[in-house]
Motif scaffolding. Structure first.
Motif, short mmCIF file in Angstrom:
data_model
loop_
_atom_site.label_atom_id
_atom_site.label_comp_id
_atom_site.label_asym_id
_atom_site.label_seq_id
_atom_site.Cartn_x
_atom_site.Cartn_y
_atom_site.Cartn_z
N LEU A 9 0.83 -1.21 0.00
CA LEU A 9 0.00 0.00 0.00
C LEU A 9 0.86 1.25 0.00
CD1 LEU A 9 -3.03 -0.66 2.40
CD2 LEU A 9 -3.05 -0.28 -0.07
N GLU A 10 1.91 1.22 0.80
CA GLU A 10 2.82 2.37 0.86
C GLU A 10 3.41 2.65 -0.52
OE1 GLU A 10 4.30 1.96 5.51
OE2 GLU A 10 5.45 1.03 3.90
N GLY A 11 3.69 1.56 -1.25
CA GLY A 11 4.25 1.72 -2.59
C GLY A 11 3.24 2.36 -3.56
N MET A 12 1.95 2.27 -3.23
CA MET A 12 0.92 2.82 -4.11
C MET A 12 0.77 4.33 -3.96
SD MET A 12 -0.26 0.32 -5.87
CE MET A 12 -1.86 0.83 -6.48
N VAL A 13 1.30 4.87 -2.87
CA VAL A 13 1.05 6.28 -2.56
C VAL A 13 1.55 7.19 -3.69
CG1 VAL A 13 1.64 8.17 -0.99
CG2 VAL A 13 1.00 5.94 -0.07
N ALA A 14 2.81 6.99 -4.11
CA ALA A 14 3.39 7.87 -5.12
C ALA A 14 2.63 7.83 -6.46
CB ALA A 14 4.87 7.55 -5.31
N PRO A 15 2.33 6.65 -7.02
CA PRO A 15 1.58 6.64 -8.30
C PRO A 15 0.21 7.30 -8.18
CG PRO A 15 2.38 4.44 -7.75
CD PRO A 15 2.75 5.31 -6.62
N VAL A 16 -0.47 7.02 -7.06
CA VAL A 16 -1.80 7.61 -6.88
C VAL A 16 -1.69 9.13 -6.84
CG1 VAL A 16 -3.70 7.91 -5.22
CG2 VAL A 16 -2.88 5.61 -5.79
N LEU A 17 -0.69 9.63 -6.13
CA LEU A 17 -0.47 11.08 -6.07
C LEU A 17 -0.20 11.65 -7.46
CD1 LEU A 17 1.67 11.89 -2.88
CD2 LEU A 17 -0.59 12.79 -3.51
N LEU A 18 0.64 10.94 -8.22
CA LEU A 18 1.00 11.39 -9.56
C LEU A 18 -0.24 11.53 -10.43
CD1 LEU A 18 3.53 11.92 -11.47
CD2 LEU A 18 3.12 9.59 -12.29
N VAL A 19 -1.09 10.46 -10.39
CA VAL A 19 -2.31 10.51 -11.19
C VAL A 19 -3.21 11.65 -10.71
CG1 VAL A 19 -4.43 9.26 -11.78
CG2 VAL A 19 -2.22 8.06 -11.78
N ALA A 20 -3.26 11.84 -9.40
CA ALA A 20 -4.10 12.91 -8.84
C ALA A 20 -3.63 14.28 -9.34
CB ALA A 20 -4.07 12.85 -7.31
#
Lengths: 261, 307
Positions: A9-20
């Protein structure tokens, strides 16, 4: 929830932020150069509906599979030979390392002259890309097989082939595993490089080409994401398959029990 | 310390028999009622011996040649070992005891003189000899039962599993058949290695400092275990390399004391006490004093050389 899924989940933070950020930016300043992700998703769905994407996938995957099969089996074979024979190692390893210093894409003109602009060139390039990582790692794997294990094989009167099969190969397996996973990645890179050489070759890179020619950035973006996701999936699949297959070996414990004496 | 040496020799005179291969007069003295041990001879005289020895080393020498020159690891070793005997090769590091064991194991082929097993020259390893190394050398990708059955690949699965089960029980590891080597303690791993060496049913078991890497308490326990296993495997000849004087006396029928540079047999000591031996009685301590005395002499000799 265990530690592993938390770190995923922690690894998902950066991509999700990027898409946001991407979505946020394009909702205010959408331009031809930077279309919103929604357009890329729509374009991908369109490609799928028209069966174009399936065709691209099939073509690219066929090239990839062929190139990988040739490259990894040759690389494994050569690595095993070099790792098992000091003489072969002395004669050929330095040359191979020299060969490896030529950036792979530097071979492309030569390949085109020799093998034409068709799939043969592409498959050869993918094979070359996947050849070296597994070669280097397989060689290293066989090199590090403790002499004491081989001596054990002698005590039990094993033949050369039995020593290879029952001692060297399993002892080298953690290294071979690393080699195959790296080969997968390099092969994938070489697939894209080889496809970008010629337009309308029927592979996944056509999405990029078409997008670039018609200035449809949403197609270019979609193509990049598709290539990245596929590479990620292959890597994940290989790691998973290996970890099931090498449960017996417990590569993580390998060094510890080795040193325990 | 010459006086201490002769004193301890006197003390042991009635308890054990001291054989000095370099001194012919010494070797002839034997305790009444005890069969004379085959005396190591320089010349070949197999027919003259009372019974053909299981293992016979004659004029055995081994020289390592390197860039720095020659190193004489073993010089003129003469030793006969009877079937069923427990022999210790005792010495400080560098005395060639491991080299000697490796020659018998068939792992060192380039030696001069003779190393005979049942009268035949040893040229390579064989299933008639089992070897246990100081590091257990269990293969980490195999379970304990697979490790123990490692030398049994040529027989049927059913037979193999029976033999493995028997030997796991013999070394007290029945509950660990499916474990991995990394899950075992040092003593347990070494027991598994012993089981693996015995599973092929060798006539001679070669132990290269098998307990050297274990802590002191585990070591004592494992010495008793070794004796028990040797008792159960009647007729098994054991040659053990060790640098532990107590261990050698506790387990051996004869202790072969080696001196270093070049590796030579300095003394062969018969230990006749009843088994299991007590570690603190007069006999045990008497023999221990002799052996330690010899070590001290060796030490003094080395010092003289240095000066």
């Amino acid at each position: 929830m265990n530690a592993k899924s938390i770190s995923a989940l922690e690894g998902m933070v950066a991509p999700v932020l990027l898409v946001a950020v991407w979505v946020g930016w394009t909702s205010r300043h959408e331009s031809l150069l930077c279309p919103s992700p929604a357009k890329s998703v729509a374009a991908t769905v369109g490609l799928w509906r028209s069966h174009a994407l399936q065709g691209y996938l099939a073509t690219s995957l066929r090239r990839y599979a062929l190139g990988l099969a040739v490259g990894t089996s040759l690389g494994f074979g050569a690595g095993s030979l070099l790792g098992s024979s000091r003489i072969l190692e002395r004669f050929f390893l330095p040359n191979l390392h020299m060969f490896r210093q030529v950036p792979l894409v530097g071979w492309i003109p030569l390949l085109i002259i020799w093998c034409g602009q068709g799939d043969l060139s592409r498959v050869v390039l993918i094979a070359m890309g996947s050849f070296f990582p597994i070669l280097v790692n397989t060689h290293a794997g066989f090199r590090q097989v403790p002499e004491s294990y081989l001596e054990l094989g002698e005590v039990f009167g094993l033949s050369g082939w039995e020593k290879f099969r029952r001692i060297s190969l399993p002892a080298a397996l953690p290294w071979i595993r690393t080699g195959t996973i790296l080969s997968l990645t390099f092969g994938w890179t070489m697939l894209v490089a080889s496809e970008l050489l010629t337009q309308a070759n029927g592979g996944l890179s056509d999405i990029l080409d078409v997008g670039r020619e018609r200035f449809r950035m949403e197609l270019v973006n979609a193509g990049i994401v598709i290539l990245g996701l596929l590479g990620f999936v292959f890597n994940l699949a290989a790691t998973r398959i290996w970890s099931v297959g090498s449960l017996r070996w417990r590569s993580r414990n390998f060094h510890q029990s080795n040193e325990a004496g | 310390m010459a006086s201490a040496y002769s004193l301890s020799r006197l003390e042991v005179a009635g308890l054990g028999r001291i054989v000095d291969p370099t001194d012919a007069s010494d070797a002839t003295t034997s305790v009444p009622g005890q069969a004379p041990a085959p005396k190591p001879t320089r010349s070949d005289a197999v027919s003259a011996l009372p019974a053909a020895p299981k293992l016979s080393l004659r004029n055995l020498s081994k020289v390592f040649r390197g860039r720095a020159g020659e190193l004489v690891a073993l010089q003129d070793i003469g030793l006969d070992i009877r079937a069923g005997e427990f022999i210790s090769l005792l010495g400080a590091s560098g005395c060639g005891k491991t080299t000697l064991l490796r020659i018998v194991a068939g792992l060192e082929r380039d030696y001069s003189g003779e190393a005979l097993l049942d009268g035949k020259r040893i040229t390579r390893p064989g299933k008639d000899r089992g070897v246990v190394f100081q590091d257990h050398r269990l293969l980490p990708w195999l379970t304990i039962e697979e490790n123990v059955g490692f030398g049994l690949s040529h027989i049927s699965r059913k037979e193999r599993s029976e033999i493995v089960r028997y030997h796991l029980a013999l070394v007290g590891l029945s509950g660990f058949a499916k474990s991995r080597p990394s899950q075992l303690s040092g003593g347990m791993a070494q027991r598994a290695a012993i089981a693996r060496a015995l599973a092929t049913d060798p006539e001679v078991l070669l132990l290269d400092e098998p307990l050297g890497a274990l802590d002191a308490l585990t070591r004592l326990y494992m010495q008793e275990e070794l004796e028990r296993i040797w008792n159960e495997k009647r007729g098994l000849t054991v040659v053990m390399v060790t640098h532990d004087v107590d261990e050698a006396i506790y387990l051996s029928d004869r202790v072969v004391l080696l001196s270093p540079r070049p590796g030579r047999i300095r003394r062969i000591l018969d230990i006749s006490g009843a088994r299991p031996r007590s570690r603190d009685d007069a006999e045990f301590n008497g023999i221990k004093r002799v052996l330690l005395g010899e070590f001290q002499l060796l030490h003094e000799k080395t010092v003289e050389y240095v000066i």
